[in-house]
Design a protein around this motif. Structure first.
Motif, mmCIF file in Angstrom:
data_model
loop_
_atom_site.group_PDB
_atom_site.id
_atom_site.type_symbol
_atom_site.label_atom_id
_atom_site.label_comp_id
_atom_site.label_asym_id
_atom_site.label_seq_id
_atom_site.Cartn_x
_atom_site.Cartn_y
_atom_site.Cartn_z
ATOM 1 N N PRO A 75 0.823 -1.210 0.000
ATOM 2 C CA PRO A 75 0.000 0.000 0.000
ATOM 3 C C PRO A 75 0.858 1.262 0.000
ATOM 4 O O PRO A 75 2.009 1.257 0.468
ATOM 5 N N PRO A 76 0.343 2.380 -0.540
ATOM 6 C CA PRO A 76 1.157 3.587 -0.727
ATOM 7 C C PRO A 76 1.832 4.108 0.534
ATOM 8 O O PRO A 76 2.931 4.671 0.452
ATOM 9 N N SER A 77 1.219 3.936 1.704
ATOM 10 C CA SER A 77 1.804 4.481 2.925
ATOM 11 C C SER A 77 3.156 3.861 3.253
ATOM 12 O O SER A 77 3.929 4.436 4.032
ATOM 13 N N ALA A 78 3.468 2.695 2.661
ATOM 14 C CA ALA A 78 4.743 2.030 2.945
ATOM 15 C C ALA A 78 5.752 2.146 1.810
ATOM 16 O O ALA A 78 6.885 1.676 1.943
ATOM 17 N N HIS A 79 5.396 2.758 0.697
ATOM 18 C CA HIS A 79 6.285 2.794 -0.462
ATOM 19 C C HIS A 79 7.645 3.404 -0.144
ATOM 20 O O HIS A 79 8.693 2.843 -0.482
ATOM 21 N N LEU A 80 7.640 4.564 0.483
ATOM 22 C CA LEU A 80 8.901 5.271 0.684
ATOM 23 C C LEU A 80 9.796 4.577 1.695
ATOM 24 O O LEU A 80 11.027 4.590 1.566
ATOM 25 N N GLU A 81 9.205 3.963 2.705
ATOM 26 C CA GLU A 81 10.005 3.204 3.679
ATOM 27 C C GLU A 81 10.769 2.087 2.977
ATOM 28 O O GLU A 81 11.987 1.911 3.186
ATOM 29 N N HIS A 82 10.069 1.330 2.146
ATOM 30 C CA HIS A 82 10.734 0.217 1.455
ATOM 31 C C HIS A 82 11.753 0.723 0.434
ATOM 32 O O HIS A 82 12.858 0.169 0.315
ATOM 33 N N ALA A 83 11.405 1.774 -0.305
ATOM 34 C CA ALA A 83 12.339 2.301 -1.294
ATOM 35 C C ALA A 83 13.584 2.871 -0.627
ATOM 36 O O ALA A 83 14.704 2.661 -1.099
ATOM 37 N N GLY A 84 13.398 3.582 0.478
ATOM 38 C CA GLY A 84 14.555 4.122 1.191
ATOM 39 C C GLY A 84 15.481 3.030 1.685
ATOM 40 O O GLY A 84 16.718 3.164 1.607
ATOM 41 N N ALA A 85 14.908 1.938 2.178
ATOM 42 C CA ALA A 85 15.733 0.813 2.630
ATOM 43 C C ALA A 85 16.472 0.176 1.459
ATOM 44 O O ALA A 85 17.637 -0.232 1.587
ATOM 45 N N ALA A 86 15.809 0.097 0.304
ATOM 46 C CA ALA A 86 16.472 -0.456 -0.874
ATOM 47 C C ALA A 86 17.642 0.419 -1.305
ATOM 48 O O ALA A 86 18.741 -0.073 -1.598
ATOM 49 N N PHE A 87 17.434 1.729 -1.338
ATOM 50 C CA PHE A 87 18.519 2.641 -1.716
ATOM 51 C C PHE A 87 19.694 2.532 -0.742
ATOM 52 O O PHE A 87 20.853 2.517 -1.146
ATOM 53 N N ALA A 88 19.382 2.459 0.570
ATOM 54 C CA ALA A 88 20.440 2.377 1.579
ATOM 55 C C ALA A 88 21.286 1.125 1.394
ATOM 56 O O ALA A 88 22.480 1.120 1.728
ATOM 57 N N ALA A 89 20.671 0.072 0.856
ATOM 58 C CA ALA A 89 21.396 -1.178 0.624
ATOM 59 C C ALA A 89 22.023 -1.238 -0.767
ATOM 60 O O ALA A 89 22.589 -2.270 -1.140
ATOM 61 N N GLY A 90 21.910 -0.153 -1.530
ATOM 62 C CA GLY A 90 22.513 -0.122 -2.857
ATOM 63 C C GLY A 90 21.700 -0.829 -3.923
ATOM 64 O O GLY A 90 22.234 -1.201 -4.974
ATOM 65 N N ARG A 91 20.398 -0.997 -3.684
ATOM 66 C CA ARG A 91 19.545 -1.693 -4.637
ATOM 67 C C ARG A 91 18.786 -0.691 -5.514
ATOM 68 O O ARG A 91 18.581 0.465 -5.137
ATOM 69 N N ALA A 92 18.348 -1.149 -6.674
ATOM 70 C CA ALA A 92 17.418 -0.383 -7.487
ATOM 71 C C ALA A 92 16.010 -0.604 -6.951
ATOM 72 O O ALA A 92 15.721 -1.645 -6.342
ATOM 73 N N ALA A 93 15.124 0.351 -7.180
ATOM 74 C CA ALA A 93 13.751 0.249 -6.693
ATOM 75 C C ALA A 93 12.780 0.565 -7.816
ATOM 76 O O ALA A 93 12.963 1.530 -8.562
ATOM 77 N N PHE A 94 11.740 -0.241 -7.904
ATOM 78 C CA PHE A 94 10.672 -0.089 -8.891
ATOM 79 C C PHE A 94 9.373 0.018 -8.103
ATOM 80 O O PHE A 94 8.903 -0.955 -7.514
ATOM 81 N N LEU A 95 8.806 1.225 -8.055
ATOM 82 C CA LEU A 95 7.684 1.502 -7.171
ATOM 83 C C LEU A 95 6.359 1.472 -7.915
ATOM 84 O O LEU A 95 6.276 1.888 -9.074
ATOM 85 N N GLU A 96 5.319 1.024 -7.214
ATOM 86 C CA GLU A 96 3.971 1.276 -7.699
ATOM 87 C C GLU A 96 3.616 2.728 -7.390
ATOM 88 O O GLU A 96 4.203 3.366 -6.536
#
Length: 319
Positions: A71-92
């Motif tokens: 759900p949208p309320s969690a998008h940025l939390e997950h994307a931020g964690a992905a960036f911090a780990a050096g991962r690419a992120a593909f968001l809805e």
């Protein structure tokens, strides 16, 4: 070598992307997380070789690119964690439930050069490619209309996510459906400016039941409308561009049509219904996500484009 793909959120969109990933070789699904026991059972039936891990962090650790379908309320939390780990992120979409947070996030991601994109499938639609090819022969655009009608909201196939899709805070058809056509408009015509709008809501905290808006896109006038109860079909939609020397439209997501001299609409010779085209489009989206992960050229929707669309959507909704 295939890029390792992780998925956070295994509702209908997570399942669709997983199925598309299993049907191509650019990306290899390696892990999924969803808090639902039903989602775990469904994953085991569809792809028993792909594990359901205990946390989003575990999925991020296992993958190179993270697809975020929570759900949208969690998008940025997950994307931020992905960036911090050096991962690419593909968001809805939308980027977030809070517009100010989305703005700050995009500014941060751009400053850090994060590898990120947003899943607007029209970036890979053969029907949209056909519209673009036709535009060369119809002259300067004069006016655009965007329409979307629904028998009910959420749509029948979305009822499992009605807990948030039906609510005013995160859901509604303007965010979920009309945003795609606003993205298409931005790509085809230019920057969006909201001029006037109205939105009707039920008396509780439910999502909108009707919207209307006037916009300009690269100076071209745009009339947008949407309503629940306007059709007996699950949904009906149209993006119609009138130009100096002809008219073209995208109907029901995937049917590119051009109006002949006799006034009749003629579909492209290779037109396909959305149910057939959708898996093809998602496979192309995944190939582009693999390119993004490798820092190679691609044309997925950028965070900035998604933010521009979200700004207009929230303006239409009165936010």
């Amino acid at each position: 070598m295939a890029v390792r793909l992780g998925i956070v959120g295994f509702g209908i969109m997570g399942e669709r992307l997983l199925r598309a990933a299993l049907a191509q070789d650019a990306m290899r699904p390696v892990a999924v997380w969803d808090p639902s026991a039903e989602a775990a059972s469904r994953l085991a039936r569809i792809a028993p070789e792909v594990p359901m891990l205990a946390s989003p962090a575990a999925v991020i650790a296992a993958c190179e690119a993270l697809y975020i379908a929570s759900p949208p309320s969690a998008h940025l939390e997950h994307a931020g964690a992905a960036f911090a780990a050096g991962r690419a992120a593909f968001l809805e979409k939308p980027l977030a439930a809070d517009l100010a947070a989305a703005r700050a996030f995009v500014t941060m991601a751009e400053a850090e050069g994060a590898r990120a994109a947003v899943n607007f499938p029209m970036a890979s639609s053969p029907a949209v490619a056909q519209l673009s090819a036709w535009r060369a022969g119809i002259g300067a655009p004069r006016a655009l209309t965007i329409r979307a009608d629904f028998a009910t909201w959420p749509r029948g196939w979305q009822q499992g996510a009605a807990g948030w899709l039906a609510r005013r805070a995160e859901g509604g058809f303007t965010r979920e459906v009309l945003s795609h056509f606003l993205f298409l408009t931005r790509r085809q015509l230019g920057p969006l400016v909201l001029l006037d709008r109205s939105a009707d809501y039920p008396p509780d905290d439910g999502a909108e039941i009707a919207v209307q808006a006037r916009l300009a896109a690269g100076g071209v006038p745009v009339a947008l409308s949407g309503q629940v109860g306007g059709t007996d079909r699950d949904e009906s939609n149209e993006w119609r561009l009138e130009a100096e020397a002809g008219s073209i439209r995208l109907r029901d997501w995937s049917l590119a049509e051009k109006r002949d001299a006799d006034g009749a609409w003629r579909p492209a010779p290779d037109a396909l219904p959305n149910e057939t085209m959708r898996p093809m489009v998602l496979r192309d989206q995944l190939r582009k996500l693999a390119a993004l992960t490798r820092d190679e050229p691609q044309d997925l929707a950028t965070l900035r484009e998604a933010l521009e669309v979200q700004e207009v959507v929230e303006g239409i909704l009165g936010g």
